[in-house]
Motif scaffolding. Structure first.
Motif, PDB file in Angstrom:
ATOM      1  N   GLN A 118      15.762 -14.227 -33.508  1.00 54.77           N
ATOM      2  CA  GLN A 118      14.822 -14.487 -33.121  1.00 54.77           C
ATOM      3  C   GLN A 118      13.977 -12.720 -32.292  1.00 54.77           C
ATOM      4  O   GLN A 118      15.141 -12.481 -31.795  1.00 54.77           O
ATOM      5  CB  GLN A 118      15.241 -15.086 -31.505  1.00 54.77           C
ATOM      6  CG  GLN A 118      13.795 -16.102 -31.187  1.00 54.77           C
ATOM      7  CD  GLN A 118      13.310 -16.694 -31.695  1.00 54.77           C
ATOM      8  OE1 GLN A 118      13.893 -17.627 -32.747  1.00 54.77           O
ATOM      9  NE2 GLN A 118      11.424 -17.196 -31.924  1.00 54.77           N
ATOM     10  N   VAL A 119      13.597 -12.759 -32.792  1.00 53.97           N
ATOM     11  CA  VAL A 119      11.916 -11.638 -32.968  1.00 53.97           C
ATOM     12  C   VAL A 119      10.796 -12.004 -32.005  1.00 53.97           C
ATOM     13  O   VAL A 119      10.315 -13.235 -32.288  1.00 53.97           O
ATOM     14  CB  VAL A 119      11.868 -10.712 -33.971  1.00 53.97           C
ATOM     15  CG1 VAL A 119      11.271  -9.895 -33.499  1.00 53.97           C
ATOM     16  CG2 VAL A 119      13.210 -11.166 -34.692  1.00 53.97           C
ATOM     17  N   SER A 120      10.289 -11.401 -30.905  1.00 49.28           N
ATOM     18  CA  SER A 120       9.217 -11.706 -30.151  1.00 49.28           C
ATOM     19  C   SER A 120       8.674 -10.248 -30.204  1.00 49.28           C
ATOM     20  O   SER A 120       8.765  -8.682 -30.284  1.00 49.28           O
ATOM     21  CB  SER A 120       9.103 -11.784 -29.173  1.00 49.28           C
ATOM     22  OG  SER A 120       9.439 -13.271 -29.239  1.00 49.28           O
ATOM     23  N   GLN A 121       7.283 -10.325 -30.985  1.00 43.71           N
ATOM     24  CA  GLN A 121       6.026  -8.533 -30.578  1.00 43.71           C
ATOM     25  C   GLN A 121       4.415  -9.327 -30.701  1.00 43.71           C
ATOM     26  O   GLN A 121       4.263 -10.182 -31.015  1.00 43.71           O
ATOM     27  CB  GLN A 121       6.505  -8.305 -32.344  1.00 43.71           C
ATOM     28  CG  GLN A 121       6.106  -8.865 -33.263  1.00 43.71           C
ATOM     29  CD  GLN A 121       6.681  -7.598 -35.085  1.00 43.71           C
ATOM     30  OE1 GLN A 121       7.046  -8.436 -35.871  1.00 43.71           O
ATOM     31  NE2 GLN A 121       6.329  -6.904 -34.679  1.00 43.71           N
ATOM     32  N   PRO A 122       4.493  -8.297 -30.017  1.00 40.01           N
ATOM     33  CA  PRO A 122       3.231  -8.503 -30.463  1.00 40.01           C
ATOM     34  C   PRO A 122       2.957  -8.256 -32.236  1.00 40.01           C
ATOM     35  O   PRO A 122       2.996  -8.125 -32.579  1.00 40.01           O
ATOM     36  CB  PRO A 122       2.440  -6.674 -29.699  1.00 40.01           C
ATOM     37  CG  PRO A 122       3.285  -6.018 -29.392  1.00 40.01           C
ATOM     38  CD  PRO A 122       4.287  -6.634 -30.157  1.00 40.01           C
ATOM     39  N   LEU A 123       1.537  -9.535 -31.894  1.00 46.15           N
ATOM     40  CA  LEU A 123       0.593 -10.170 -32.901  1.00 46.15           C
ATOM     41  C   LEU A 123       0.329  -8.736 -33.739  1.00 46.15           C
ATOM     42  O   LEU A 123      -0.010  -8.232 -34.677  1.00 46.15           O
ATOM     43  CB  LEU A 123      -0.131 -11.417 -32.455  1.00 46.15           C
ATOM     44  CG  LEU A 123      -1.183 -11.322 -33.960  1.00 46.15           C
ATOM     45  CD1 LEU A 123      -0.373 -11.798 -35.178  1.00 46.15           C
ATOM     46  CD2 LEU A 123      -2.265 -11.845 -33.629  1.00 46.15           C
ATOM     47  N   ALA A 124      -0.097  -8.113 -32.982  1.00 43.31           N
ATOM     48  CA  ALA A 124      -1.534  -6.488 -34.188  1.00 43.31           C
ATOM     49  C   ALA A 124       0.063  -5.751 -34.288  1.00 43.31           C
ATOM     50  O   ALA A 124      -0.196  -5.530 -35.757  1.00 43.31           O
ATOM     51  CB  ALA A 124      -1.482  -5.483 -32.967  1.00 43.31           C
ATOM     52  N   GLU A 125       1.319  -5.977 -34.148  1.00 47.39           N
ATOM     53  CA  GLU A 125       2.168  -4.624 -34.655  1.00 47.39           C
ATOM     54  C   GLU A 125       2.835  -5.844 -36.036  1.00 47.39           C
ATOM     55  O   GLU A 125       2.992  -4.947 -36.830  1.00 47.39           O
ATOM     56  CB  GLU A 125       3.535  -4.773 -33.773  1.00 47.39           C
ATOM     57  CG  GLU A 125       3.272  -3.869 -32.927  1.00 47.39           C
ATOM     58  CD  GLU A 125       4.507  -3.614 -32.083  1.00 47.39           C
ATOM     59  OE1 GLU A 125       5.517  -4.157 -31.791  1.00 47.39           O
ATOM     60  OE2 GLU A 125       4.306  -2.854 -30.583  1.00 47.39           O
TER      61      GLU A 125
END
Length: 164
Positions: A118-125
């Motif tokens: 499971q990964v979370s990151q900013p949409l822009a990245e």
């Protein structure tokens, strides 16, 4: 930042159209020839790009990944793949245009395909990776064209910018 990704979505469609024009000029043998690229052939690489773009669009929309591996071949026929690619590029452009500038900083969460995590990151990245990934594999396709002795079209972002 949104304007940058709008440009990248338009560039992506432009570059893909040029690349598919070149791929269509190949014999079926050259199109499918294993030339040692990461996804072996033009056929494998174009299908990888299509598959991963569908995966990323699902992630961007908060939906589960399609049940595909990274070497999935959703379209065996180049004409069919080309038509679906064009439709997907149009979808990508429309989706990017629909984003609000403030959404660029929002977090997305998804499950990776390999070594599922499971990964979370900013949409822009994630968008930066999305468009960079396409450019990376289009470069491989460009090399495949050169390897089989075909005309490889210029795909430079600068050329797109000058033509736009």
């Amino acid at each position: 930042m949104k304007a940058h990704f709008e440009m990248m979505a338009a560039y992506n469609a432009w570059a893909n159209a040029r690349l598919y024009d070149a791929a269509a000029s190949l014999s079926d043998d050259d199109y499918r020839r294993d030339v040692g690229a990461f996804f072996k052939s033009m056929h494998g690489t174009l299908n990888h790009l299509f598959s991963t773009d569908v995966i990323w669009m699902s992630r961007f929309r908060g939906k589960p990944n399609p049940p595909w591996t990274l070497d999935h071949t959703p379209h065996d026929d180049l004409g069919e793949l080309r038509a679906r690619r064009k439709a997907l590029d149009h979808e990508i452009q429309g989706w990017v245009m629909s984003l609000a500038e403030t959404e660029m900083a929002s977090e997305i969460s998804y499950t990776t395909i390999t070594g599922p995590a499971q990964v979370s990151q900013p949409l822009a990245e994630a968008l930066a990776h999305f468009f960079n990934h396409q450019t990376h594999h289009r470069g491989q396709c460009h090399g495949i064209l050169t390897h089989v002795g075909a005309e490889a079209p210029p795909l430079d972002l600068l050329l797109y910018q000058r033509e736009s």
